[in-house]
Scaffold this motif. Structure first.
Motif, PDB file in Angstrom:
ATOM      1  N   SER A  63       0.819  -1.215   0.000  1.00  0.00           N
ATOM      2  CA  SER A  63       0.000   0.000   0.000  1.00  0.00           C
ATOM      3  C   SER A  63       0.851   1.263   0.000  1.00  0.00           C
ATOM      4  CB  SER A  63      -0.943   0.001   1.208  1.00  0.00           C
ATOM      5  OG  SER A  63      -1.874  -1.056   1.112  1.00  0.00           O
ATOM      6  N   VAL A  64       1.989   1.238   0.697  1.00  0.00           N
ATOM      7  CA  VAL A  64       2.910   2.385   0.669  1.00  0.00           C
ATOM      8  C   VAL A  64       3.386   2.617  -0.758  1.00  0.00           C
ATOM      9  CG1 VAL A  64       5.233   3.154   1.356  1.00  0.00           C
ATOM     10  CG2 VAL A  64       3.636   2.294   3.074  1.00  0.00           C
ATOM     11  N   ASN A  65       3.752   1.528  -1.430  1.00  0.00           N
ATOM     12  CA  ASN A  65       4.153   1.664  -2.830  1.00  0.00           C
ATOM     13  C   ASN A  65       2.986   2.129  -3.698  1.00  0.00           C
ATOM     14  OD1 ASN A  65       6.836   0.906  -2.423  1.00  0.00           O
ATOM     15  ND2 ASN A  65       6.307  -1.256  -2.519  1.00  0.00           N
ATOM     16  N   GLY A  66       1.793   1.712  -3.338  1.00  0.00           N
ATOM     17  CA  GLY A  66       0.605   2.164  -4.054  1.00  0.00           C
ATOM     18  C   GLY A  66       0.379   3.657  -3.905  1.00  0.00           C
ATOM     19  N   GLN A 100      -3.695   4.359 -11.879  1.00  0.00           N
ATOM     20  CA  GLN A 100      -3.146   3.065 -11.488  1.00  0.00           C
ATOM     21  C   GLN A 100      -3.673   2.572 -10.138  1.00  0.00           C
ATOM     22  OE1 GLN A 100      -1.380   1.432 -13.770  1.00  0.00           O
ATOM     23  NE2 GLN A 100      -1.653   3.242 -15.047  1.00  0.00           N
ATOM     24  N   MET A 101      -4.624   3.276  -9.538  1.00  0.00           N
ATOM     25  CA  MET A 101      -5.110   2.913  -8.212  1.00  0.00           C
ATOM     26  C   MET A 101      -5.704   1.506  -8.179  1.00  0.00           C
ATOM     27  SD  MET A 101      -7.681   4.870  -5.720  1.00  0.00           S
ATOM     28  CE  MET A 101      -8.393   4.033  -4.343  1.00  0.00           C
ATOM     29  N   THR A 102      -6.443   1.136  -9.187  1.00  0.00           N
ATOM     30  CA  THR A 102      -7.058  -0.193  -9.220  1.00  0.00           C
ATOM     31  C   THR A 102      -6.002  -1.285  -9.166  1.00  0.00           C
ATOM     32  OG1 THR A 102      -8.871   0.706 -10.518  1.00  0.00           O
ATOM     33  CG2 THR A 102      -8.628  -1.685 -10.516  1.00  0.00           C
ATOM     34  N   LYS A 103      -4.896  -1.085  -9.847  1.00  0.00           N
ATOM     35  CA  LYS A 103      -3.818  -2.079  -9.830  1.00  0.00           C
ATOM     36  C   LYS A 103      -3.221  -2.207  -8.432  1.00  0.00           C
ATOM     37  CE  LYS A 103      -2.854  -1.451 -14.686  1.00  0.00           C
ATOM     38  NZ  LYS A 103      -2.044  -0.802 -15.683  1.00  0.00           N
ATOM     39  N   THR A 104      -3.084  -1.089  -7.748  1.00  0.00           N
ATOM     40  CA  THR A 104      -2.584  -1.113  -6.375  1.00  0.00           C
ATOM     41  C   THR A 104      -3.513  -1.927  -5.488  1.00  0.00           C
ATOM     42  OG1 THR A 104      -1.446   0.996  -6.541  1.00  0.00           O
ATOM     43  CG2 THR A 104      -2.150   0.341  -4.349  1.00  0.00           C
ATOM     44  N   ILE A 105      -4.792  -1.709  -5.625  1.00  0.00           N
ATOM     45  CA  ILE A 105      -5.766  -2.441  -4.805  1.00  0.00           C
ATOM     46  C   ILE A 105      -5.698  -3.934  -5.119  1.00  0.00           C
ATOM     47  CG2 ILE A 105      -8.232  -2.757  -4.388  1.00  0.00           C
ATOM     48  CD1 ILE A 105      -8.504   0.311  -4.680  1.00  0.00           C
ATOM     49  N   ILE A 106      -5.555  -4.286  -6.374  1.00  0.00           N
ATOM     50  CA  ILE A 106      -5.456  -5.705  -6.750  1.00  0.00           C
ATOM     51  C   ILE A 106      -4.226  -6.341  -6.108  1.00  0.00           C
ATOM     52  CG2 ILE A 106      -5.021  -7.284  -8.688  1.00  0.00           C
ATOM     53  CD1 ILE A 106      -6.876  -5.386 -10.347  1.00  0.00           C
TER      54      ILE A 106
END
Length: 159
Positions: free
Chosen positions: A115-118, A128-134
């Motif tokens: 999540s920090v990297n997100g 790119q938020m959706t990719k972070t959540i995935i």
């Protein structure tokens, strides 16, 4: 009363409460660390782009789930407690708590790091938020497996 007599008489409830404490403390501390790490990263982004608060909050909440899962397992254990709980049943409750207690801490930290990297990715490209959540949900899978395992074990045997 000697300790051994006390333990034989009260060992069941002692072991069950120990399991409850572990399943709250271990995943809860992992979640607190994970959420804190993400909060640190998100607050840096808020100084520059406060309009991204909602998105960073969603990302920050993801590592919090392990603490919640541990709390739910402890509440489920609470329904089984009795003053005359035999040692065998108390050890069973303790064992049922272990999957969530053990997996909760490292999975919350892993989710926190992802999540920090997100947050860093969100700072550069909001799309790119959706990719972070995935990516964080992939780690969540193992926390859910531990949660369900603890639930199944807890509800499998009745004394």
């Amino acid at each position: 009363m000697k300790f051994t007599e006390f333990f034989i008489e009260n060992g069941g409830i002692i072991m069950a409460v120990l399991g409850m404490a572990l399943v709250i403390i271990i995943p809860g501390s992992g979640s607190a660390k994970g959420v804190g790490m993400v909060g640190d990263a998100a607050s840096g982004l808020m100084a520059e782009e406060p309009e991204k608060f909602g998105k960073t909050l969603i990302i920050q909440l993801l590592p919090a789930s392990q603490g919640l899962y541990g709390f739910v397992i402890a509440i489920m254990c609470l329904a089984r407690l009795s003053a005359s709980m035999p040692l065998q049943e108390g050890l069973f409750v303790l064992a049922a708590c272990l999957p969530m207690a053990i997996v909760g801490y490292p999975s919350a930290l892993a989710q926190g790091r992802i999540s920090v990297n997100g947050i860093a990715l969100l700072a550069r490209d909001e799309e790119q938020m959706t990719k972070t959540i995935i990516y964080t949900i992939m780690v969540e899978t193992y926390a859910l497996l531990a949660f369900v395992s603890s639930l199944i074990i807890l509800n499998t045997v009745s004394f």
